[in-house]
Structure formats: C-alpha cells, structure tokens
Design an enzyme around this catalytic site. Structure first.
Site, PDB file in Angstrom:
ATOM      1  N   GLU A   1       0.713  -5.329  -0.716  1.00 28.03           N
ATOM      2  CA  GLU A   1       2.168  -5.140  -1.544  1.00 28.03           C
ATOM      3  C   GLU A   1       3.408  -4.327  -0.723  1.00 28.03           C
ATOM      4  O   GLU A   1       2.730  -3.458   0.065  1.00 28.03           O
ATOM      5  CB  GLU A   1       1.928  -4.608  -2.916  1.00 28.03           C
ATOM      6  CG  GLU A   1       3.124  -4.642  -3.882  1.00 28.03           C
ATOM      7  CD  GLU A   1       2.900  -3.967  -4.942  1.00 28.03           C
ATOM      8  OE1 GLU A   1       2.253  -4.040  -5.670  1.00 28.03           O
ATOM      9  OE2 GLU A   1       4.155  -3.155  -5.385  1.00 28.03           O
TER      10      GLU A   1
ATOM     11  N   GLU B   1      -3.061  -0.196  -8.016  1.00 28.38           N
ATOM     12  CA  GLU B   1      -2.459   1.220  -7.773  1.00 28.38           C
ATOM     13  C   GLU B   1      -3.124   2.357  -8.686  1.00 28.38           C
ATOM     14  O   GLU B   1      -2.516   2.625  -9.783  1.00 28.38           O
ATOM     15  CB  GLU B   1      -1.069   1.409  -7.535  1.00 28.38           C
ATOM     16  CG  GLU B   1      -0.311   0.629  -6.754  1.00 28.38           C
ATOM     17  CD  GLU B   1       1.064   0.667  -6.637  1.00 28.38           C
ATOM     18  OE1 GLU B   1       1.638   1.240  -7.657  1.00 28.38           O
ATOM     19  OE2 GLU B   1       1.791   0.258  -5.618  1.00 28.38           O
TER      20      GLU B   1
END
Ligand code: NAG
Ligand code: NAG
Length: 495
Positions: free
Chosen positions: A385, A279
């Site tokens: 994820e 991220e």
C-alpha cells in the site's frame, strides 16, 4: 556477501535518431493552472494516450522519458557499445549505491556508462499494481463504457502499464461509502452461517478485477486484506477504535478468510495471497489517530493466531498454496512484529511466506528491509500500500499534477527494490477530484482522478512514475548489481 571477482561488461550507450517506432497515441496534456505543477494527461470515451514496449534490435536500446516539463514516455533509440571486459571487484552489494547525481541528468542523457555485475544477483520480481477498493470501482463505474475500457487498458493492457498485481479489501475499508463486513448478522456466529459478499463485491470490485484480468498481458496476482472482522468478533464490538479479536473467535476469523476465498472462487477470481489484517497497529491507536475500519494485533497474539489458527486452516484447505503475508503495516513495524511472532511461536514464521509493507513510514531508512531479509532469507517482502496526501502534515490531499509526488513514488520504489522487495502495489487505482469517496473522510491522492460528469479521467505524474517500473520490469525479472561510477571518466573523454 563479500566482494567477488568477476568478468565485468562496461556498456556505453549513446542516443541516435529513431526509426520505425510503433505509433503510440501521445498524452493529451492539460495545464492544471497551478504554478509549480506539471501537466496531466486527459482521457475520455474517444481518446486516451497509449504506451507500447519496443523490442530493441540486438545492440540497441529504447529509452522512455517522462519529465516535469511535460514529456510522458517519450521514446528515443540508441546503440550500445560494449567497451571492455575486465576483471573488477563488485561494489559492496549490501549498500547499493543510490543515484545521487541528479544535477548531472543533462549530461548523462546522451552518454551513459552502465556497469552491470551480472554475477551479483538478488530477488526475483513478482510485479506491480494497484488496489481495487470500493472507491476506485465507484469512480471507474461513473465513466461511459468506452471510457471504462480506456481506463482498464491504461493500467493493464499491452498498450498500458501492464500491471500484474491487485490488492483488494476483504469487506469494506475506509475507501468505501459505509463500513461493512461479511457475516455481521447473526452475531456470535462461530460457523459463519450467513457469510454473504456485498453488493460492492458483485457490482464493483469483482467486475473491475475481471475486466483487468481479461486485458492483462500476464496473470494478475491478487492480494486480499481484511480491515476489520465482523464487530462481534472484536473486544470493542465496533468497526473502529481500540479493539482486538476475542480469542474465542480466533478460529472463526481464520475461517472468515477461507470463506472469502471460496466466494471469490465462485466468481472465478483466485486469491494469490492474504495478509494477516491491514495495519494491525491501528487497532491500538483509535481516535483521533485512526478513525476507520481496523483490528489490533499485538505481535504475540498475531504469532499465536497464525501458528494455531490461520496457518493450519489455510494449509489444510484447498487454498493451501495461498501465500500468507504478515505485518501489512509500516516498515518500522517489521522487526517488532516478526521477532515478536517468532518469540511467541516459531511455527508462526514457518506458516508465513513473507511480510507485506506499507509506505507511510518511509522516513525510516530502507535498510531495515535488508536486515529483515537477512534474518528470514526464505521469505518475500511485498509492498502492499502506498499513496500521497494522507499524512497529517499534507496541506492538500489531492495535489493535481504534482511532479513531486511522482518523484516520491520513484524514490520509494527504487529504495524498496534495492532492499529486497519483490513487488509494489499502489493504493486506490483512481479516486474523485477530492480524493474520495471515503466514509471516514480520510481523503488522499491517486494516480488517476475521475471526473464523472465530464466522462473523463486524468492521469497524474504518479501514473507515469508507476509505469516506468511496471511496464519494463516483467514478472520473473531479477535484480542485479549495476553502477554508473565511470561517469567522470566518460565526461573526461568527451571534453
Ligand atoms: C444474513 O445477512 C444479511 C445481510 O447480508 C442480513 O440481511 C440477514 O438478516 C442475515 N440473516 C440472518 C439470519 O441473520
Ligand atoms: C493442496 O490442495 C490441493 C487441492 O486444492 C490438493 O490436491 C493438494 O494435495 C494439497 N496439497 C497439500 C500439500 O496439502
């Protein structure tokens, strides 16, 4: 792709009474005592439900049903009749139909007409799995040996979900008891002279990975991601907050990934893919939005780093066949990053094998992934994820027995598969009943919750949602076009 003429097989399937089923151990159901919730299945040292895949005899099928009302992988058997072979046009393959006929479920359970367009072929499937975080392994290790075996079998074995993918953090993540990296000391150490795995690797993550691989029915492919490099590599010299990699440490950060693969190789765990940092947007948000391990990458700098450092370093190493997956962030960031990397240095795109995608931006239509696949046809898209309960508007992090959360998983996986995603890796394999441990208090839900003091764990509806895919779509499967458009016709025949 336009419309194609092809031979079309229309299948009619109808349920019949089952004979000769493998006896699976059924779910030991527990009512969670909250209105609107489904049941959970309880496992401990002496009992755990199992699921085996039947090999259907030619011309027959096996259906597995889970429901809000409490069914879990309930088997039923039936026969398939091939109704007709006719020339027909394939529906528009760029806009796969979604199953909108939820209220017709009752009707379709007994008599379903599936039309399979075997000429319309899409991506090959890599697999399904979950993540071995410190938190997952800590909870797993709270169980007795016998319960630990039931846990690993539930996910990976022939009598479980047959997971064949794992994601593992390189160093700590928020789902750790404390933040850490490898080679934090000495500082400013370009040579990474003191690169040392943590106790979490040796006593938690590696044992859990190796036990999983030992019972798995296929190779368990491992994807590894760094949340934060050693803080001295970062502009803010902190584990979290607004910080990026200092350009003078671009090469050291690439080497940091090679060193990880070397250390895991010593423990006989092969890394199948690395992502280009978890991220990367988080490193620009900082508190109050993100308060855990992060590193920021702008698309331009990520392109520069991959083209000049990570790409050549991996390809010139003995880990040269490790996949490099870029982005590792929400689906709405895919074009921003990939186009930005390409603009900065087209070589960065040549070095990557695909993009990794997270779940938390799924309010953006999934067609964005088809658009990316069309632009980069030789790259793969992998979902790395997903979890429920982590959004600011979630009132409860853990919603025990939630059927709604299982439904969201199913919807998301179907959308992803219909838009070229090759695999789907869930977040923590298990957590404690509060959704932790997490040093940054970023608690979320998980398909399995562990009650250490009772030496038991519960399988939530999300566990079975994962299994309806992982158990029945082996690696190497290929998506084809199908439809249920003749449902109406079918009903007219019946009445
Ligand atoms: C090497 O790292 C360990 C922690 O993993 C630390 O305790 C030790 O002080 C470091 N050595 C040097 C020379 O910095
Ligand atoms: C990749 O690395 C292996 C050793 O691990 C080596 O034998 C092989 O030649 C390398 N391939 C390329 C294309 O560099």
């Amino acid at each position: 792709m336009g419309r194609a003429r092809l031979g079309l097989a229309t299948l009619v399937v109808s349920a019949v009474i089952a004979l000769g089923i493998t006896e699976d151990l059924p779910c030991r159901a527990r009512d969670v005592g909250i209105p609107g919730r489904s049941i959970v299945c309880v496992c401990d040292a002496t009992y755990c439900d199992t699921i085996t895949r039947e090999e259907p005899a030619p011309g027959t099928y096996v259906a597995y049903t889970s429901s809000d009302a409490g069914q879990r992988f309930e088997k039923s058997f039936g026969v398939i009749e091939t109704v007709s072979n006719q020339e027909e046009s394939v529906p528009d393959v760029e806009n796969p139909e979604e199953s909108e006929d939820e209220d017709e479920e009752e009707e379709t359970l007994r008599r379903v007409v599936l039309r399979l367009f075997t000429i319309a072929r899409f991506q090959y499937i890599e697999g399904f799995g979950g993540s071995v975080t410190d938190a997952a392994a800590i909870n797993w290790r709270k169980l007795s040996d016998a319960a630990q075996v039931h846990f690993i079998n539930s996910y990976f074995s022939r009598t479980g979900l047959e997971y064949n993918m794992i994601r593992v953090p390189i160093g700590g993540a928020d789902f750790s008891t404390h933040p850490y990296t490898y080679n934090e000391e000495p500082r400013y150490d370009h040579a990474l002279s003191n690169y040392t795995l943590s106790d979490e690797d040796y006593f938690l993550k590696l044992p859990m990975i190796k036990r999983s691989q030992a019972v798995a029915t296929d190779e368990v492919k491992i994807t590894a991601s760094t949340w934060s490099p050693p803080v001295w590599m970062k502009t803010n010299e902190r584990i979290t907050g607004y910080g990026t990699v200092k350009p003078e440490y671009y090469q050291a950060y690439a080497d940091y990934h090679i060193r990880f693969m070397e250390e895991y190789e010593k423990a006989e765990v092969k890394i199948w893919a690395i992502t280009t940092s978890n991220e990367p947007i988080n490193g620009f948000l900082g508190a109050p939005f993100v308060s855990f391990n992060s590193v920021g990458w702008s698309p331009r700098n990520l392109g520069r780093w991959v083209a000049s450092n990570l790409g050549p370093t991996v390809r010139n190493s003995r880990f040269n066949n490790t996949l490099i997956l870029a982005v590792d962030d929400q689906r709405y960031n895919l074009p921003f990053y990939l186009l930005g990397m390409e603009r900065e240095d087209p070589k960065s795109i040549e070095y990557i094998d695909g993009a990794a995608i997270h779940y938390y931006g799924n309010f953006i239509p999934p067609i964005i992934m088809t658009a990316i696949q069309n632009r980069y046809p030789d790259k793969i898209l992998l979902s790395t994820e997903a979890c429920e309960g982590g959004m600011p508007w979630d009132r409860e992090q853990v919603e025990i027995g939630s059927w709604d959360r299982a439904r969201k998983y199913v919807k998301s996986i179907l959308q992803d598969l219909n838009n070229y995603v090759v695999g789907w890796i869930d977040w923590n394999l298990c957590l404690d009943p509060t959704g932790g441990p997490n040093w940054a208090r970023n608690y979320v839900d998980a398909p399995i919750l562990v009650y250490g003091d009772q030496d038991e764990f519960i399988k939530q509806p999300m566990f079975y949602a994962m299994g309806h895919f992982s158990k029945f779509i082996p690696r190497g499967s290929r998506r084809i076009q199908s439809s249920r458009r003749t449902l109406l016709h079918c009903k007219m025949q019946r009445f």
